[in-house]
Design an enzyme around this catalytic site. Sequence first.
Site, PDB file in Angstrom:
ATOM      1  N   ASP A 121      21.163   5.459  -5.356  1.00  0.00           N
ATOM      2  CA  ASP A 121      22.200   6.497  -4.789  1.00  0.00           C
ATOM      3  C   ASP A 121      21.728   7.448  -5.672  1.00  0.00           C
ATOM      4  O   ASP A 121      21.504   8.002  -6.361  1.00  0.00           O
ATOM      5  CB  ASP A 121      23.012   6.053  -5.365  1.00  0.00           C
ATOM      6  CG  ASP A 121      24.313   6.279  -4.510  1.00  0.00           C
ATOM      7  OD1 ASP A 121      24.727   6.794  -3.263  1.00  0.00           O
ATOM      8  OD2 ASP A 121      25.206   7.359  -5.405  1.00  0.00           O
ATOM      9  N   GLU A 180      17.339   8.217  -2.224  1.00  0.00           N
ATOM     10  CA  GLU A 180      18.339   8.741  -0.832  1.00  0.00           C
ATOM     11  C   GLU A 180      18.300  10.273  -1.684  1.00  0.00           C
ATOM     12  O   GLU A 180      18.537  10.803  -2.827  1.00  0.00           O
ATOM     13  CB  GLU A 180      19.750   8.020  -1.207  1.00  0.00           C
ATOM     14  CG  GLU A 180      20.549   8.999  -0.434  1.00  0.00           C
ATOM     15  CD  GLU A 180      21.996   8.557  -0.267  1.00  0.00           C
ATOM     16  OE1 GLU A 180      22.836   9.096   0.549  1.00  0.00           O
ATOM     17  OE2 GLU A 180      22.037   8.677  -1.142  1.00  0.00           O
TER      18      GLU A 180
END
Length: 755
Positions: free
Chosen positions: A403, A458
């Site tokens: 993330d 990401e």
Amino acid sequence: MIPEGENDGMPASAGSDDLQVPSLDDELSTEVGAEVEIETTRGIVASDVEGVKRVAEESPAEQKPRVVPPTGDGQKIFQMDPMLNGYKYHLEYRYSLYRRVRSDIDQYEGGLETFSRGYEKFGFNRSAEGITYREWAPGAHSAALVGDFNNWNPNADCMSKNEFGVWEIFLPNNADGSSPIPHGSHVKVRMETPSGIKDSIPAWIKYSVQAPGEIPYNGIYYDPPEEEKYVFKHPQPKRPKSLRIYETHVGMSSPEPKINTYANFRDEVLPRIKKLGYNAVQIMAIQEHAYYGSFGYHVTNFFSPSSRFGTPEDLKSLIDKAHELGLVVLMDIVHSHASNNTLDGLNGFDGTDTHYFHSGSRGHHWMWDSRLFNYGNWEVIRFLLSNARWWLEEYKFDGFRFDGVTSMMYTHHGLQVAFTGNYNEYFGFATDVDAVVYLMLVNDLIHGLYPEAISIGEDVSGMPTFAIPVQDGGVGFDYRLHMAVPDKWIELLKTSDESWKMGDIVHTLTNRRWSEKCVTYAESHDQALVGDKTIAFWLMDKDMYDFMALDRPSTPSIDRGIALHKMIRLITMGLGGEGYLNFMGNEFGHPEWIDFPRGPQVLPDGKFIPGNNNSYDKCRRRFDLGDADYLRYHGMQEFDRAMQSLEEKYGFMTSDHQYISRKHEGDKMIVFEKGDLVFVFNFHWSNSYFDYRIGCLKPGKYKVVLDSDAGLFGGFGRIHHTAEHFTADCSHDNRPYSFSVYSPSRTCVVYAPAE
């Protein structure tokens, strides 16, 4: 960098020749040579449960060591992309720093394999003689282990500190041979710090819980008896050639307004994912987080699976069941930042601002209200690498979705920056090279020790070399999330589809770097959160509540929405990347957003934000809607199943052959080839085309293999699936052959060679 006056086990200057740093793991050190034999226990299948137990119970000393291969020369990226030569100084500096850190790890820690097993030294570790507890807290003046086992007496078990800021205590077994700390005991470390006396949950704690009616979490000494430990029974699946990811959140995976459990997810949701045709499940919010509404992204206890959903053994059972079903399990891992919670997390752990994080403003993310790691700190590197290793080793995750990687890689965190693709944006003073080197190290670790494991990053910036192997000079991810795609769909959905430009859609879907794989998606959890809307809601709005029953008339909004929802998903899957992701419920157009239970709050600037009375009503997934064959949601769900089945059969996402033969703005038509398939999209709102000529590469007879207009998928059944389409030897749209089709308005049809 190491704060002045401290030495945390890392050479003051990476690669320093005059500083000798002893390893904390001397007894486990492994000699790293130029040539290594890599062996892994990953995927071992025992003939029975006892056999599995024997595998699981082998100590590290009994297993052959696994070693990350030596570094390469990092030069291949310049052959792959000659434009990178203009930034060779930056990229070679980046690679030299990576090699220097690897060299120091080899010299001082016995190699990356040993270094990444920090959880065998830090935190609580049981031996035949007792329990050793270690904690890195260089800022603390004194430390003592307290808990139920010693009546929280700070004078009972005082710890000693070494020259690297590591505190340690050994607790011998009781006279009867039992553990000095019973399983399930509440434990904390009490420290005298520069900011006062502080009780903290151990940084390496393996489990923490929130007692009913209490606000703070409790660290739990987790060491269940052998008969209670979950034993993995199923081998981990091989990495799929093309990833079809079902993104999930365990807590909100029930149709009921409650926090769901690992066990219920295992029994109810996993079979659904398998039936839908996905081959990977990505699970959010695994690492413990004190604030449920953070979606799991404000982590407090990095080694602890969230206790809201069950025990660590329950999570292992879930993952093992997924493996039995042939699903790979990806963890949404958060190494980009940490919760600023000082009561339960790492923030201010040893009473200083500089412990695991940068000091001052650099250590605080102003938008996320969280702390930012110092990736140049030796013990931070150990902590995070060991954390990734822990989830792969202990829980048998098959990989990660990292993330917030954009936030890591740039000192501006990608905020208020419009990345245009200019290479100066990626390779300059705004780049946090320490963070990029950490990402190279963790990908080195993942792929070296677990060759079948998957890493997805990401990254919204599109940094060149992001998804190229580390030894070639890249950052090392297998895939980058193609985040521009969902943003483009939201942008388009704010306008009338009559104004959509076919070339704009195709450009966004295909505008990615050659040789760097992407996972694409039309919408993830981000688009479903409060403050945004799902694609289905953008398209159909409040009509979704009243006109989705098949026994009542539809509306133009519903007809348009269902048609475009299917088209958006298929063209995204067809052109957007080598992997595909869907957030749970979006396969059938979930009608509601996600709103976690929350109370009212007042922001530091005085702004008042109302809560929702701590309601779980919008924090669930209404799977019953997609299953109800009397609702139009069911047709949308069936189309999603058909999409997955088509990819499973033809493998078009990873095919080397792709050719876009038509982007016609007047006709609103897009035609492209992917593998052996020919995709035909008619985005026109009213025009249907008879005898519409389609170019193709291969001659012969073509048949319909997917039709969004089929009655099963909530369409109007305008396509005859028994029709045969024979090619003519006349070129069309720069293709050597062509055939004619009927293309109804707002439909997508896929054709395949009949033989």
